[in-house]
Scaffold this motif. Structure first.
Motif, PDB file in Angstrom:
ATOM      1  N   UNK A  21       0.832  -1.209   0.000  1.00  0.00           N
ATOM      2  CA  UNK A  21       0.000   0.000   0.000  1.00  0.00           C
ATOM      3  C   UNK A  21       0.864   1.255   0.000  1.00  0.00           C
ATOM      4  N   UNK A  22       1.827   1.303   0.922  1.00  0.00           N
ATOM      5  CA  UNK A  22       2.693   2.480   1.029  1.00  0.00           C
ATOM      6  C   UNK A  22       3.484   2.681  -0.256  1.00  0.00           C
ATOM      7  N   UNK A  23       4.005   1.596  -0.812  1.00  0.00           N
ATOM      8  CA  UNK A  23       4.812   1.697  -2.032  1.00  0.00           C
ATOM      9  C   UNK A  23       3.989   2.186  -3.212  1.00  0.00           C
ATOM     10  N   UNK A  24       2.781   1.649  -3.367  1.00  0.00           N
ATOM     11  CA  UNK A  24       1.917   2.052  -4.474  1.00  0.00           C
ATOM     12  C   UNK A  24       1.511   3.514  -4.348  1.00  0.00           C
ATOM     13  N   UNK A  25       1.218   3.951  -3.123  1.00  0.00           N
ATOM     14  CA  UNK A  25       0.845   5.351  -2.905  1.00  0.00           C
ATOM     15  C   UNK A  25       1.992   6.302  -3.194  1.00  0.00           C
ATOM     16  N   UNK A  26       3.231   5.805  -3.030  1.00  0.00           N
ATOM     17  CA  UNK A  26       4.394   6.655  -3.276  1.00  0.00           C
ATOM     18  C   UNK A  26       4.990   6.430  -4.660  1.00  0.00           C
ATOM     19  N   UNK A  27       4.459   5.461  -5.421  1.00  0.00           N
ATOM     20  CA  UNK A  27       4.978   5.195  -6.758  1.00  0.00           C
ATOM     21  C   UNK A  27       6.366   4.588  -6.743  1.00  0.00           C
ATOM     22  N   UNK A  28       6.675   3.770  -5.706  1.00  0.00           N
ATOM     23  CA  UNK A  28       7.999   3.173  -5.584  1.00  0.00           C
ATOM     24  C   UNK A  28       7.866   1.645  -5.552  1.00  0.00           C
ATOM     25  N   UNK A  29       8.998   0.965  -5.703  1.00  0.00           N
ATOM     26  CA  UNK A  29       8.986  -0.484  -5.699  1.00  0.00           C
ATOM     27  C   UNK A  29       8.998  -1.097  -4.315  1.00  0.00           C
ATOM     28  N   UNK A  30       9.293  -0.290  -3.308  1.00  0.00           N
ATOM     29  CA  UNK A  30       9.218  -0.771  -1.936  1.00  0.00           C
ATOM     30  C   UNK A  30      10.481  -1.393  -1.398  1.00  0.00           C
ATOM     31  N   UNK A  31      11.591  -1.354  -2.151  1.00  0.00           N
ATOM     32  CA  UNK A  31      12.829  -1.932  -1.657  1.00  0.00           C
ATOM     33  C   UNK A  31      13.317  -1.282  -0.379  1.00  0.00           C
ATOM     34  N   UNK A  32      13.084   0.026  -0.243  1.00  0.00           N
ATOM     35  CA  UNK A  32      13.519   0.745   0.955  1.00  0.00           C
ATOM     36  C   UNK A  32      12.732   0.323   2.181  1.00  0.00           C
ATOM     37  N   UNK A  33      11.606  -0.362   1.968  1.00  0.00           N
ATOM     38  CA  UNK A  33      10.826  -0.913   3.076  1.00  0.00           C
ATOM     39  C   UNK A  33      11.068  -2.414   3.226  1.00  0.00           C
ATOM     40  N   UNK A  34      11.115  -3.126   2.102  1.00  0.00           N
ATOM     41  CA  UNK A  34      11.227  -4.577   2.143  1.00  0.00           C
ATOM     42  C   UNK A  34      12.589  -5.039   2.631  1.00  0.00           C
ATOM     43  N   UNK A  35      13.657  -4.393   2.175  1.00  0.00           N
ATOM     44  CA  UNK A  35      15.006  -4.821   2.567  1.00  0.00           C
ATOM     45  C   UNK A  35      15.214  -4.739   4.081  1.00  0.00           C
ATOM     46  N   UNK A  36      14.948  -3.583   4.721  1.00  0.00           N
ATOM     47  CA  UNK A  36      15.132  -3.561   6.182  1.00  0.00           C
ATOM     48  C   UNK A  36      14.191  -4.501   6.923  1.00  0.00           C
ATOM     49  N   UNK A  37      12.969  -4.700   6.403  1.00  0.00           N
ATOM     50  CA  UNK A  37      12.030  -5.627   7.037  1.00  0.00           C
ATOM     51  C   UNK A  37      12.585  -7.042   7.033  1.00  0.00           C
ATOM     52  N   UNK A  38      13.077  -7.498   5.869  1.00  0.00           N
ATOM     53  CA  UNK A  38      13.613  -8.850   5.770  1.00  0.00           C
ATOM     54  C   UNK A  38      14.905  -8.993   6.568  1.00  0.00           C
ATOM     55  N   UNK A  39      15.757  -7.962   6.485  1.00  0.00           N
ATOM     56  CA  UNK A  39      17.018  -8.016   7.204  1.00  0.00           C
ATOM     57  C   UNK A  39      16.792  -8.066   8.715  1.00  0.00           C
ATOM     58  N   UNK A  40      15.787  -7.344   9.192  1.00  0.00           N
ATOM     59  CA  UNK A  40      15.444  -7.338  10.613  1.00  0.00           C
ATOM     60  C   UNK A  40      15.011  -8.726  11.082  1.00  0.00           C
ATOM     61  N   UNK A  41      14.385  -9.459  10.174  1.00  0.00           N
ATOM     62  CA  UNK A  41      13.920 -10.800  10.509  1.00  0.00           C
ATOM     63  C   UNK A  41      14.941 -11.880  10.154  1.00  0.00           C
ATOM     64  N   UNK A  42      16.195 -11.470  10.074  1.00  0.00           N
ATOM     65  CA  UNK A  42      17.273 -12.446   9.965  1.00  0.00           C
ATOM     66  C   UNK A  42      17.652 -12.867   8.568  1.00  0.00           C
ATOM     67  N   UNK A  43      17.099 -12.229   7.530  1.00  0.00           N
ATOM     68  CA  UNK A  43      17.457 -12.582   6.152  1.00  0.00           C
ATOM     69  C   UNK A  43      18.750 -11.868   5.778  1.00  0.00           C
ATOM     70  N   UNK A  44      19.731 -12.616   5.301  1.00  0.00           N
ATOM     71  CA  UNK A  44      21.021 -12.049   4.921  1.00  0.00           C
ATOM     72  C   UNK A  44      20.824 -10.967   3.853  1.00  0.00           C
ATOM     73  N   UNK A  45      21.665  -9.914   3.895  1.00  0.00           N
ATOM     74  CA  UNK A  45      21.413  -8.706   3.114  1.00  0.00           C
ATOM     75  C   UNK A  45      21.289  -8.971   1.620  1.00  0.00           C
ATOM     76  N   UNK A  46      22.159  -9.774   1.045  1.00  0.00           N
ATOM     77  CA  UNK A  46      22.080 -10.016  -0.394  1.00  0.00           C
ATOM     78  C   UNK A  46      20.777 -10.709  -0.775  1.00  0.00           C
ATOM     79  N   UNK A  47      20.361 -11.663   0.045  1.00  0.00           N
ATOM     80  CA  UNK A  47      19.086 -12.335  -0.209  1.00  0.00           C
ATOM     81  C   UNK A  47      17.921 -11.385   0.005  1.00  0.00           C
ATOM     82  N   UNK A  48      18.043 -10.494   0.980  1.00  0.00           N
ATOM     83  CA  UNK A  48      16.984  -9.518   1.232  1.00  0.00           C
ATOM     84  C   UNK A  48      16.809  -8.593   0.027  1.00  0.00           C
TER      85      UNK A  48
END
Length: 267
Positions: free
Chosen positions: A154-181
């Motif tokens: 929702x946030x990404x679509x409203x801002x016209x972005x792909x959401x990487x700036x939200x998805x990467x830290x979310x996945x990394x916070x939950x233990x996903x290694x950075x390259x995979x995130x």
């Protein structure tokens, strides 16, 4: 109208060059640059002010479909895409991306730039402060992951972005290694962009006020200009990563985003 479209196409060729360099150098989604740039360029090309924000968001998402898709393909070849993670996020980000476009159609036109400004402000602060939080060990359960993906979409679509700036830290916070995130975020970003783009296309069908060469709210001359150059210059931005102080550049870019956010919020 044709002259305006050609002028905008030429400007978007230049815009796409910068977007590609920034995307490759800083690892950011181009929408953070594309949307405010189109908000400034579209009125000069004769686009009605009431349509500008919708066209900017839709065209930005359409460009991200291609750029994120290309990025996801490269990460897949490098083995950085974990499909189990992507599958758990997919329902949420797709529904969220579509929902964001629906919300954008329902929100008063004058309010959309302010919503974009607030989202960009928060992303810029995150980038500027580089806040670090302690990681959790594993990904949450299916329901929590779908809900989180929905918020990101929702946030990404409203801002016209792909959401990487939200998805990467979310996945990394939950233990996903950075390259995979980053790899998973690229594929998820393409899904968000496709869903959001389709929503904006459907919402704009039949609107007689839209300019010629539009597909719903997606303005094809602008899209073509952005994609033609950004797909090329991304590789040069990536090549500069080892030569330039990337963290310093990210902070400078964050300050630039703060300026853009403030300007758009104040109108």
């Amino acid at each position: 109208m044709i002259d305006n479209a050609l002028w905008l196409f030429a400007m978007c060729l230049i815009l796409g060059s910068g977007v590609g360099l920034l995307a490759g150098l800083l690892g950011i989604g181009g929408g953070l640059v594309v949307v405010p740039s189109l908000v400034w360029l579209l009125p000069q090309a004769g686009i009605e002010s009431s349509l500008v924000m919708h066209i900017a968001l839709a065209t930005s998402l359409a460009s991200i479909v291609l750029t994120s898709g290309a990025s996801a393909r490269n990460h897949f070849r490098l083995g950085n895409v974990d499909f189990s993670i992507v599958k758990s996020l997919a329902p949420g980000v797709i529904l969220g991306g579509l929902g964001g476009s629906v919300i954008a159609e329902l929100v008063p036109t004058a309010l959309l730039p302010k919503i974009f400004a607030v989202i960009v402000l928060l992303l810029a602060m995150q980038m500027l402060l580089s806040m670090r939080v302690s990681r959790q060990g594993t990904m949450p359960g299916p329901v929590a992951t779908v809900c989180s993906g929905g918020v990101i979409g929702i946030v990404s679509s409203l801002a016209g972005i792909g959401g990487g700036s939200l998805t990467v830290p979310y996945l990394n916070w939950h233990g996903v290694e950075m390259r995979r995130a980053i790899g998973c975020a690229s594929l998820s970003g393409a899904m968000i962009a496709i869903a959001g783009m389709m929503g904006f296309i459907a919402a704009g069908v039949g609107d007689e006020a839209l300019p010629a060469m539009s597909m719903g709210y997606v303005y094809l001359p602008a899209l073509a200009g952005i994609v033609m150059t950004s797909m090329v210059t991304t590789r040069y931005g990536a090549a500069l990563v080892s030569r330039l102080p990337t963290m310093t550049l990210k902070k400078i870019f964050a300050v630039f985003l703060l300026f853009i956010s403030t300007k758009m919020f104040l109108g």
